[in-house]
Motif scaffolding. Sequence first.
Motif, PDB file in Angstrom:
ATOM      1  N   GLY A 185      13.176  35.953 117.236  1.00  0.00           N
ATOM      2  CA  GLY A 185      11.707  35.709 116.680  1.00  0.00           C
ATOM      3  C   GLY A 185      12.028  35.584 114.966  1.00  0.00           C
ATOM      4  N   TRP A 186      12.777  36.284 114.675  1.00  0.00           N
ATOM      5  CA  TRP A 186      13.089  36.416 113.032  1.00  0.00           C
ATOM      6  C   TRP A 186      13.902  35.082 112.728  1.00  0.00           C
ATOM      7  N   VAL A 187      14.575  34.353 113.523  1.00  0.00           N
ATOM      8  CA  VAL A 187      15.240  33.042 113.239  1.00  0.00           C
ATOM      9  C   VAL A 187      14.246  32.013 113.026  1.00  0.00           C
ATOM     10  N   LEU A 188      13.229  32.057 113.935  1.00  0.00           N
ATOM     11  CA  LEU A 188      11.920  31.326 113.960  1.00  0.00           C
ATOM     12  C   LEU A 188      11.349  31.414 112.675  1.00  0.00           C
ATOM     13  N   GLN A 189      11.072  32.422 112.440  1.00  0.00           N
ATOM     14  CA  GLN A 189      10.354  32.817 111.151  1.00  0.00           C
ATOM     15  C   GLN A 189      11.080  32.371 109.776  1.00  0.00           C
ATOM     16  N   ARG A 190      12.215  32.736 109.910  1.00  0.00           N
ATOM     17  CA  ARG A 190      13.145  32.227 108.654  1.00  0.00           C
ATOM     18  C   ARG A 190      13.335  30.715 108.505  1.00  0.00           C
ATOM     19  N   ASP A 191      13.287  30.101 109.535  1.00  0.00           N
ATOM     20  CA  ASP A 191      13.506  28.530 109.636  1.00  0.00           C
ATOM     21  C   ASP A 191      12.030  27.871 108.976  1.00  0.00           C
ATOM     22  N   ALA A 192      10.949  28.593 109.408  1.00  0.00           N
ATOM     23  CA  ALA A 192       9.674  28.023 109.137  1.00  0.00           C
ATOM     24  C   ALA A 192       9.260  28.378 107.751  1.00  0.00           C
ATOM     25  N   ALA A 193       9.769  29.594 107.252  1.00  0.00           N
ATOM     26  CA  ALA A 193       9.567  30.151 105.763  1.00  0.00           C
ATOM     27  C   ALA A 193      10.351  28.923 105.203  1.00  0.00           C
ATOM     28  N   VAL A 194      11.439  28.585 105.333  1.00  0.00           N
ATOM     29  CA  VAL A 194      12.547  27.626 104.483  1.00  0.00           C
ATOM     30  C   VAL A 194      11.757  26.561 104.298  1.00  0.00           C
ATOM     31  N   LEU A 195      11.356  25.833 105.305  1.00  0.00           N
ATOM     32  CA  LEU A 195      10.758  24.524 105.563  1.00  0.00           C
ATOM     33  C   LEU A 195       9.384  24.570 104.768  1.00  0.00           C
ATOM     34  N   ALA A 196       8.525  25.559 105.091  1.00  0.00           N
ATOM     35  CA  ALA A 196       7.383  25.784 104.126  1.00  0.00           C
ATOM     36  C   ALA A 196       7.735  25.764 102.630  1.00  0.00           C
ATOM     37  N   LEU A 197       8.666  26.396 102.036  1.00  0.00           N
ATOM     38  CA  LEU A 197       9.042  26.295 100.925  1.00  0.00           C
ATOM     39  C   LEU A 197       9.526  25.128 100.343  1.00  0.00           C
ATOM     40  N   LEU A 198      10.274  24.232 101.175  1.00  0.00           N
ATOM     41  CA  LEU A 198      10.659  22.746 100.657  1.00  0.00           C
ATOM     42  C   LEU A 198       9.413  21.957 100.477  1.00  0.00           C
ATOM     43  N   TYR A 199       8.518  21.972 101.479  1.00  0.00           N
ATOM     44  CA  TYR A 199       7.236  21.379 101.283  1.00  0.00           C
ATOM     45  C   TYR A 199       6.312  21.770 100.379  1.00  0.00           C
ATOM     46  N   GLY A 200       5.964  23.393 100.241  1.00  0.00           N
ATOM     47  CA  GLY A 200       4.840  23.862  99.442  1.00  0.00           C
ATOM     48  C   GLY A 200       5.285  23.765  97.826  1.00  0.00           C
ATOM     49  N   SER A 201       6.765  23.681  97.628  1.00  0.00           N
ATOM     50  CA  SER A 201       7.264  24.035  96.303  1.00  0.00           C
ATOM     51  C   SER A 201       8.130  22.637  95.728  1.00  0.00           C
ATOM     52  N   GLY A 202       8.344  21.732  96.751  1.00  0.00           N
ATOM     53  CA  GLY A 202       9.188  20.713  96.498  1.00  0.00           C
ATOM     54  C   GLY A 202      10.778  20.764  96.101  1.00  0.00           C
ATOM     55  N   LEU A 203      11.246  21.735  96.768  1.00  0.00           N
ATOM     56  CA  LEU A 203      12.507  22.209  96.567  1.00  0.00           C
ATOM     57  C   LEU A 203      13.474  21.345  97.241  1.00  0.00           C
ATOM     58  N   ARG A 204      14.725  21.367  96.536  1.00  0.00           N
ATOM     59  CA  ARG A 204      16.069  20.757  97.219  1.00  0.00           C
ATOM     60  C   ARG A 204      16.497  21.812  98.172  1.00  0.00           C
ATOM     61  N   ILE A 205      17.321  21.526  99.150  1.00  0.00           N
ATOM     62  CA  ILE A 205      17.767  22.566 100.285  1.00  0.00           C
ATOM     63  C   ILE A 205      18.488  23.495  99.262  1.00  0.00           C
ATOM     64  N   SER A 206      19.207  23.060  98.593  1.00  0.00           N
ATOM     65  CA  SER A 206      20.425  24.029  97.731  1.00  0.00           C
ATOM     66  C   SER A 206      19.637  25.033  96.898  1.00  0.00           C
ATOM     67  N   GLU A 207      18.430  24.363  96.244  1.00  0.00           N
ATOM     68  CA  GLU A 207      17.685  25.261  95.404  1.00  0.00           C
ATOM     69  C   GLU A 207      17.003  26.436  96.253  1.00  0.00           C
ATOM     70  N   ALA A 208      16.346  26.122  97.310  1.00  0.00           N
ATOM     71  CA  ALA A 208      15.755  26.960  98.250  1.00  0.00           C
ATOM     72  C   ALA A 208      16.953  28.217  98.647  1.00  0.00           C
ATOM     73  N   LEU A 209      18.087  27.632  99.132  1.00  0.00           N
ATOM     74  CA  LEU A 209      18.942  28.436  99.819  1.00  0.00           C
ATOM     75  C   LEU A 209      19.965  29.289  98.636  1.00  0.00           C
ATOM     76  N   GLY A 210      19.700  28.785  97.395  1.00  0.00           N
ATOM     77  CA  GLY A 210      20.311  29.399  96.383  1.00  0.00           C
ATOM     78  C   GLY A 210      19.427  30.763  95.992  1.00  0.00           C
ATOM     79  N   LEU A 211      18.254  30.745  96.179  1.00  0.00           N
ATOM     80  CA  LEU A 211      17.341  32.005  95.926  1.00  0.00           C
ATOM     81  C   LEU A 211      17.966  33.328  96.303  1.00  0.00           C
ATOM     82  N   MET A 212      17.870  34.181  95.371  1.00  0.00           N
ATOM     83  CA  MET A 212      18.120  35.619  95.547  1.00  0.00           C
ATOM     84  C   MET A 212      16.836  36.272  96.117  1.00  0.00           C
ATOM     85  N   ARG A 213      16.862  37.336  97.043  1.00  0.00           N
ATOM     86  CA  ARG A 213      15.814  38.144  97.315  1.00  0.00           C
ATOM     87  C   ARG A 213      14.868  38.537  95.972  1.00  0.00           C
TER      88      ARG A 213
END
Length: 335
Positions: free
Chosen positions: A160-188
């Motif tokens: 379940g946490w993997v599905l939540q993770r993937d959905a969170a990444v895609l929501a961030l790409l669409y909601g904030s217009g980020l590149r993949i590298s920018e989203a995955l480069g974020l620190m906690r």
Amino acid sequence: MAMSDAQRAERAETALLAGAAPDVATALKDWLARLGHERRLSPKTREAYARDMLGFLGHLARHLGERPDLAAFSALAPRDVRAVIAAKRAEGIEPRTQMRFLAAARSFGRHLEREGLGKVGALTAVRAPRIARTLPRPVSVADAKKLADPDSRAGEARDGWVLQRDAAVLALLYGSGLRISEALGLMRRDMPAPGEGDHITVTGKGGKTRMVPVLPGVLDAIAGYAAACPFQLEPGGPLFRGEKGGPLSPRIVQRVVEQLRGGLGLPDTATPHALRHSFATHLLARGGDLRSIQELLGHASLSTTQIYAAVDASALMASWRAAHPRARLGDGKGG
């Protein structure tokens, strides 16, 4: 174990230096160092420069009959550069890649001139290949929401946490217009908790930072993933983790979207980057101005952002053709 961007860059740079004449290898090493330290290019971009320059040197060596040294570089004529581009074209390499090869060589040529190692005027005398400018292909608002909805993958045999993770990444790409590298480069530590902030600072191309808004729903999705993640998310560690605890790979995100578009009946153009296009196009359609969208996307030039105006106009005309009676009847017909 997957290599990091820095390791891939180092491997590409090693291959480049190994195939060059000794004096050229020394100059190349200094050039690559300048790209990393002075221009602050990312390891991924440096890897691309090294690979493109390796390809350029390989074709140039075949054309000249030997590995070019610095003297040979300075003696290059425009016809020699055109021969390299023609060889790439004969291999079926698209114009965009041909242009990258030439851009890498020009960058190296400018380095040689700055260091007093020779002038390579032939590189600038040759016109870059023409590239047909294609319009971005965004997905609809409804499809973007489906891609970022964990329920779209209900029934998959995944944690379940993997599905939540993937959905969170895609929501961030669409909601904030980020590149993949920018989203995955974020620190906690970069991501505020729900109710504690509504924006983040991301690092884009060339190491440039910008501030982007984050929707409450996206923050909730990320908080839900963080709570379910089985790994300790340290403040200075990556926000998004892979299933073994390391940084999440962009390829995993791309694979997730490939699977989703199959299940949702979306075209091949529905990619993670298409969510960034969708962010810009949907903002523009709802009255957003180009300057603001430029800042949100981190585009250096407004001309890059203006392409979304063409997308919006294209969508408007498509809607007109589908809905207007005269459009459906055809030219010169109808009452």
